[in-house]
Design a protein around this motif. Structure first.
Motif, PDB file in Angstrom:
ATOM      1  N   MET A   1     -28.954 -32.228   1.660  1.00 25.76           N
ATOM      2  CA  MET A   1     -29.092 -31.403   2.846  1.00 25.76           C
ATOM      3  C   MET A   1     -29.850 -30.137   2.480  1.00 25.76           C
ATOM      4  O   MET A   1     -29.563 -29.480   1.493  1.00 25.76           O
ATOM      5  CB  MET A   1     -27.704 -31.085   3.399  1.00 25.76           C
ATOM      6  CG  MET A   1     -27.727 -30.323   4.665  1.00 25.76           C
ATOM      7  SD  MET A   1     -26.025 -30.223   5.279  1.00 25.76           S
ATOM      8  CE  MET A   1     -26.374 -29.565   6.842  1.00 25.76           C
ATOM      9  N   HIS A   2     -30.835 -29.770   3.293  1.00 23.88           N
ATOM     10  CA  HIS A   2     -31.649 -28.590   3.034  1.00 23.88           C
ATOM     11  C   HIS A   2     -30.959 -27.349   3.580  1.00 23.88           C
ATOM     12  O   HIS A   2     -30.351 -27.396   4.647  1.00 23.88           O
ATOM     13  CB  HIS A   2     -33.021 -28.730   3.695  1.00 23.88           C
ATOM     14  CG  HIS A   2     -33.786 -29.923   3.211  1.00 23.88           C
ATOM     15  ND1 HIS A   2     -34.034 -30.141   1.892  1.00 23.88           N
ATOM     16  CD2 HIS A   2     -34.348 -30.958   3.878  1.00 23.88           C
ATOM     17  CE1 HIS A   2     -34.718 -31.264   1.754  1.00 23.88           C
ATOM     18  NE2 HIS A   2     -34.915 -31.781   2.953  1.00 23.88           N
ATOM     19  N   PRO A   3     -31.093 -26.221   2.881  1.00 25.14           N
ATOM     20  CA  PRO A   3     -30.487 -24.986   3.405  1.00 25.14           C
ATOM     21  C   PRO A   3     -31.176 -24.561   4.702  1.00 25.14           C
ATOM     22  O   PRO A   3     -32.370 -24.740   4.874  1.00 25.14           O
ATOM     23  CB  PRO A   3     -30.703 -23.963   2.298  1.00 25.14           C
ATOM     24  CG  PRO A   3     -31.784 -24.516   1.434  1.00 25.14           C
ATOM     25  CD  PRO A   3     -31.772 -26.010   1.614  1.00 25.14           C
ATOM     26  N   VAL A   4     -30.401 -24.019   5.603  1.00 25.76           N
ATOM     27  CA  VAL A   4     -30.924 -23.546   6.882  1.00 25.76           C
ATOM     28  C   VAL A   4     -31.500 -22.151   6.681  1.00 25.76           C
ATOM     29  O   VAL A   4     -30.803 -21.247   6.239  1.00 25.76           O
ATOM     30  CB  VAL A   4     -29.809 -23.524   7.949  1.00 25.76           C
ATOM     31  CG1 VAL A   4     -30.335 -22.996   9.255  1.00 25.76           C
ATOM     32  CG2 VAL A   4     -29.214 -24.908   8.115  1.00 25.76           C
ATOM     33  N   SER A   5     -32.802 -21.989   6.980  1.00 25.03           N
ATOM     34  CA  SER A   5     -33.442 -20.691   6.756  1.00 25.03           C
ATOM     35  C   SER A   5     -33.101 -19.688   7.851  1.00 25.03           C
ATOM     36  O   SER A   5     -33.053 -18.500   7.605  1.00 25.03           O
ATOM     37  CB  SER A   5     -34.952 -20.858   6.630  1.00 25.03           C
ATOM     38  OG  SER A   5     -35.462 -21.386   7.836  1.00 25.03           O
ATOM     39  N   ASP A   6     -32.891 -20.176   9.071  1.00 27.72           N
ATOM     40  CA  ASP A   6     -32.581 -19.285  10.180  1.00 27.72           C
ATOM     41  C   ASP A   6     -31.395 -19.869  10.947  1.00 27.72           C
ATOM     42  O   ASP A   6     -31.578 -20.554  11.949  1.00 27.72           O
ATOM     43  CB  ASP A   6     -33.801 -19.131  11.089  1.00 27.72           C
ATOM     44  CG  ASP A   6     -33.661 -17.966  12.047  1.00 27.72           C
ATOM     45  OD1 ASP A   6     -32.854 -17.056  11.773  1.00 27.72           O
ATOM     46  OD2 ASP A   6     -34.356 -17.975  13.075  1.00 27.72           O
ATOM     47  N   PRO A   7     -30.187 -19.591  10.476  1.00 25.03           N
ATOM     48  CA  PRO A   7     -29.011 -20.203  11.108  1.00 25.03           C
ATOM     49  C   PRO A   7     -28.828 -19.729  12.545  1.00 25.03           C
ATOM     50  O   PRO A   7     -29.209 -18.623  12.909  1.00 25.03           O
ATOM     51  CB  PRO A   7     -27.844 -19.745  10.232  1.00 25.03           C
ATOM     52  CG  PRO A   7     -28.340 -18.538   9.513  1.00 25.03           C
ATOM     53  CD  PRO A   7     -29.828 -18.689   9.394  1.00 25.03           C
ATOM     54  N   SER A   8     -28.231 -20.596  13.337  1.00 19.42           N
ATOM     55  CA  SER A   8     -27.972 -20.270  14.741  1.00 19.42           C
ATOM     56  C   SER A   8     -26.948 -19.149  14.829  1.00 19.42           C
ATOM     57  O   SER A   8     -26.179 -18.897  13.890  1.00 19.42           O
ATOM     58  CB  SER A   8     -27.454 -21.497  15.480  1.00 19.42           C
ATOM     59  OG  SER A   8     -26.134 -21.810  15.045  1.00 19.42           O
ATOM     60  N   ASP A   9     -26.921 -18.512  15.982  1.00 21.24           N
ATOM     61  CA  ASP A   9     -25.921 -17.469  16.224  1.00 21.24           C
ATOM     62  C   ASP A   9     -24.513 -18.036  16.092  1.00 21.24           C
ATOM     63  O   ASP A   9     -23.623 -17.383  15.539  1.00 21.24           O
ATOM     64  CB  ASP A   9     -26.096 -16.875  17.623  1.00 21.24           C
ATOM     65  CG  ASP A   9     -27.385 -16.095  17.771  1.00 21.24           C
ATOM     66  OD1 ASP A   9     -27.945 -15.642  16.756  1.00 21.24           O
ATOM     67  OD2 ASP A   9     -27.833 -15.926  18.922  1.00 21.24           O
ATOM     68  N   GLU A  10     -24.318 -19.224  16.601  1.00 19.40           N
ATOM     69  CA  GLU A  10     -22.995 -19.843  16.554  1.00 19.40           C
ATOM     70  C   GLU A  10     -22.563 -20.082  15.108  1.00 19.40           C
ATOM     71  O   GLU A  10     -21.406 -19.839  14.746  1.00 19.40           O
ATOM     72  CB  GLU A  10     -23.004 -21.159  17.343  1.00 19.40           C
ATOM     73  CG  GLU A  10     -23.239 -20.985  18.827  1.00 19.40           C
ATOM     74  CD  GLU A  10     -24.696 -20.685  19.229  1.00 19.40           C
ATOM     75  OE1 GLU A  10     -24.908 -20.201  20.352  1.00 19.40           O
ATOM     76  OE2 GLU A  10     -25.625 -20.919  18.413  1.00 19.40           O
TER      77      GLU A  10
END
Length: 191
Positions: A1-10
């Motif tokens: 799984m790739h790291p999320v660069s811009d995570p959602s507000d939630e």
């Protein structure tokens, strides 16, 4: 799984609830200005807006462990702001003038007017337009002004406005339609 660069507000809110203080900082950085503008234009007083917005963020902190992403975080956040504004209106039935000077000493209409690089006639016309817009907003019924500001400042959809204010989608749509019509009629001279 790739790291999320811009995570959602939630995702950030859940991370904050799990103890990640940096997640809260990112949420605050993303939303504090739009929440402040919405509150300030609703209560029409800079110092009061600062107090209400501070309370909104305190409530976000206190409610973090209970947060469930049933709606977009932004909708949840503006719902908190809406409730704080309603609480203020219930306890203080007075409203400040939109032409009153802000803490910085300038009337809000001056801050909306054209920059000084324009000629004096353009600056005066721009100042008059800005004042006309503020007067037209102030003349709207509270529920119409709120719906208009939630769309203009918070970039909310009609469904999100309905959810935030606790009304049906049709009611929110109607409030927006009437607000736009009144603003259009009032500002027709500047078109």
């Amino acid at each position: 799984m790739h790291p999320v660069s811009d995570p959602s507000d939630e995702h950030l809110m859940r991370a904050y609830a799990d103890g990640d203080a940096h997640a809260f900082e990112r949420l605050y950085d993303r939303h504090h200005l739009s929440v402040w503008r919405f509150v300030q234009r609703s209560v029409q007083n800079t110092a009061l807006a600062d107090d209400i917005v501070q309370d909104v963020w305190f409530r976000v902190v206190r409610q973090a462990p209970l947060y469930k992403p049933l709606a977009r975080f932004r909708t949840w956040l503006f719902t908190i702001a809406h409730h704080r504004i309603v609480d203020h209106w219930r306890s203080h039935k007075n409203h400040s003038s939109l032409d009153a000077e802000t803490d910085e000493g300038a009337a809000l209409a001056d801050t909306l007017a054209a920059k000084s690089g324009f000629g004096p006639e353009r600056q005066l016309g721009s100042r008059e337009q800005a004042q006309a817009l503020l007067d037209a907003l102030a003349a709207l019924p509270d529920v119409q002004r709120e719906a208009f500001l939630l769309q203009a400042e918070a970039d909310m959809s009609v469904a999100e406005i309905a959810q935030t204010t606790g009304v049906t989608t049709e009611t929110a749509k109607s409030r927006l339609r009437y607000a736009r019509a009144r603003l259009r009629d009032t500002l027709e001279a500047f078109a």
